[in-house]
Enzyme design. Structure first.
Site, short mmCIF file in Angstrom:
data_model
loop_
_atom_site.label_atom_id
_atom_site.label_comp_id
_atom_site.label_asym_id
_atom_site.label_seq_id
_atom_site.Cartn_x
_atom_site.Cartn_y
_atom_site.Cartn_z
N TYR A 157 23.19 -28.38 22.08
CA TYR A 157 22.62 -27.55 23.14
C TYR A 157 21.97 -26.28 22.58
CZ TYR A 157 24.56 -29.95 27.26
OH TYR A 157 24.84 -30.83 28.28
N LYS A 209 31.50 -38.77 16.39
CA LYS A 209 30.71 -39.94 15.97
C LYS A 209 30.65 -39.87 14.44
CE LYS A 209 28.04 -43.52 16.81
NZ LYS A 209 28.52 -44.78 17.39
N ASP A 229 29.88 -33.29 27.91
CA ASP A 229 29.06 -33.32 29.11
C ASP A 229 29.01 -34.75 29.67
OD1 ASP A 229 27.13 -32.35 31.04
OD2 ASP A 229 25.61 -33.43 29.88
N ASP A 274 31.27 -36.45 33.15
CA ASP A 274 30.66 -37.11 34.31
C ASP A 274 31.19 -38.53 34.47
OD1 ASP A 274 28.90 -34.91 34.86
OD2 ASP A 274 27.40 -36.34 35.60
C1 IPM Z 1 27.28 -29.28 33.26
C2 IPM Z 1 25.79 -29.40 33.51
C3 IPM Z 1 25.08 -28.46 32.55
C4 IPM Z 1 25.40 -28.90 31.14
C5 IPM Z 1 23.57 -28.32 32.78
C6 IPM Z 1 23.22 -27.98 34.20
C7 IPM Z 1 22.98 -27.28 31.84
O1 IPM Z 1 25.38 -30.72 33.38
O2 IPM Z 1 27.81 -28.17 33.42
O3 IPM Z 1 27.91 -30.27 32.91
O4 IPM Z 1 24.77 -29.83 30.62
O5 IPM Z 1 26.29 -28.30 30.53
MN MN Z 2 27.03 -32.13 33.05
#
Ligand code: IPM
Ligand code: MN
Length: 365
Positions: A145, A191, A248, A252
């Site tokens: 990032y 990884k 990240d 999810d």
């Molecule tokens: C999260 C979101 C953020 C990230 C984005 C909106 C920058 O997806 O907080 O998981 O990737 O960290």
């Molecule tokens: Mn996210």
């Protein structure tokens, strides 16, 4: 009588459903504040697309300063199709990344629990997910990032995954310390069969464990395998330690376990001021319709209360969310629309439950 405690909260409603879900989080926090003898002084500021519209930048200086000077920051979500044409530092999301960096919040904690009342909502078989209780510890201010070179290069366009030993060490400490308070087990995700940066990750995490946490169990998984394991058997995990991008993605994925992304809170800590936000995004398709699930935001509020040491109040919030679900109330992501509560109805129901939950120890002495 106790001294009255007041906390300064910076509220960044942000974009899409951000304002409506965090409004409910504040409602619930106010409700427990009253019963637990403290108060919140809430100061609203712009971030993300809303800030771009008003000021031309995703993280205006006034917002940055307000966050740095407060006791905690509560954020909704940023981004949406309206700002799809922005690029680089002008994206709404860049405002959030800049804020994480400015506050120095390198440790992102994402607890994933599947409450019994929701095991049926999971896309997986209830007996596979019931009692899942995983804490993702995601490194938040490094990795791909933020690494350089970034952007146009002679070869094309680059983003670079960079981790220093110090960055890996400090997030590893957080994961092991959290594991000591929970199930005593850390799964570190990397990884290392492909990436040099993961080789370093693996060896630093192993060293930190051996030097400081002989009581915690550690295993390493490659990220592709970890993704499969999260779906196949989520109950095998206690604390999952990851870099920024892998965390990240995996968080999810894990959000699918309880059946809705609208349930998962997060706390970003380790810096000067903590930042608390739902894991979900701005959900522009349902923004402004009072349909979104506010639970992720409300539980982010509970994590905020934990961080400012109002843990009894935080427990009351978590209890109230569970009680409201057990009462059978559901927002539209978890119920047929005819039976669904709106965002604000659900928030009010949790606030009422939370206010009922008086502290175990009385304040009279
Ligand atoms: C999260 C979101 C953020 C990230 C984005 C909106 C920058 O997806 O907080 O998981 O990737 O960290
Ligand atoms: Mn996210």
């Amino acid at each position: 009588m106790e001294d009255s405690r007041t906390y300064n909260i910076t509220w960044l409603p942000g974009d899409g459903i951000g304002p409506e879900v965090t409004r409910e989080a504040l409602r619930v926090m106010e409700a427990v504040a009253d019963t637990h003898g403290f108060s919140l002084s809430v100061d609203e500021h712009l971030a993300g697309g809303a800030a771009i519209d008003a000021t031309g930048e995703p993280l205006p200086e006034t917002t940055r300063t307000a966050c740095q000077e407060s006791d905690a920051v509560l954020l909704g979500a940023v981004g949406g199709p309206k700002w799809a044409d922005t690029t680089g530092d002008q994206r709404p999301e860049s405002g959030l990344l800049a804020l994480r960096k400015v506050l120095g919040v390198y440790a992102n904690l994402r607890p994933v629990r599947v409450p019994e009342s929701l095991a049926d909502a999971s896309p997986l078989r209830p007996e596979r997910v019931a009692d899942t209780d995983v804490l993702f510890v995601r490194e938040l201010t490094g990795g791909i990032y933020f690494g350089t070179p970034r952007g146009r290069t002679e070869a094309g366009v680059a983003n670079t995954m960079v981790y220093s030993e110090e960055e890996i060490e400090r997030i590893a400490h957080i994961a092991f310390q959290r594991a000591q308070l929970r199930g005593g087990h850390v799964t570190s995700v990397d990884k290392a069969n492909v990436l040099d940066v993961s080789e370093l990750w693996r060896s630093v995490v192993t060293d930190v464990k051996e030097e400081h946490y002989p009581d915690v169990e550690l295993r390493h998984l490659y990220v592709d395998n970890a993704a499969m394991q999260v779906v196949r058997d989520p109950r095998q995990f206690d604390v999952v330690l990851t870099g920024n991008l892998f965390g990240d993605i995996l968080s999810d994925l894990a959000a699918a376990l309880p059946g809705s992304l609208g349930l998962l809170p997060s706390a970003s800590v380790g810096g000067t001021v903590g930042l608390f936000e739902p894991v979900h995004g701005s959900a522009p398709d349902i923004a402004g319709t009072d349909q979104a699930n506010p639970i992720a935001a409300i539980l982010s509020g509970a994590l905020l209360l934990d961080e400012i040491d109002e843990t009894a109040a935080a427990d009351a919030v978590r209890w109230a969310v569970d009680a409201t679900l057990e009462d059978g109330r559901r927002t539209g992501d978890l119920a047929a629309s005819a039976d669904a509560a709106s965002t604000s109805e659900f928030g009010r129901a949790v606030a009422e439950r939370a206010a009922d939950h008086t502290p175990q120890t009385t304040t009279a002495s």
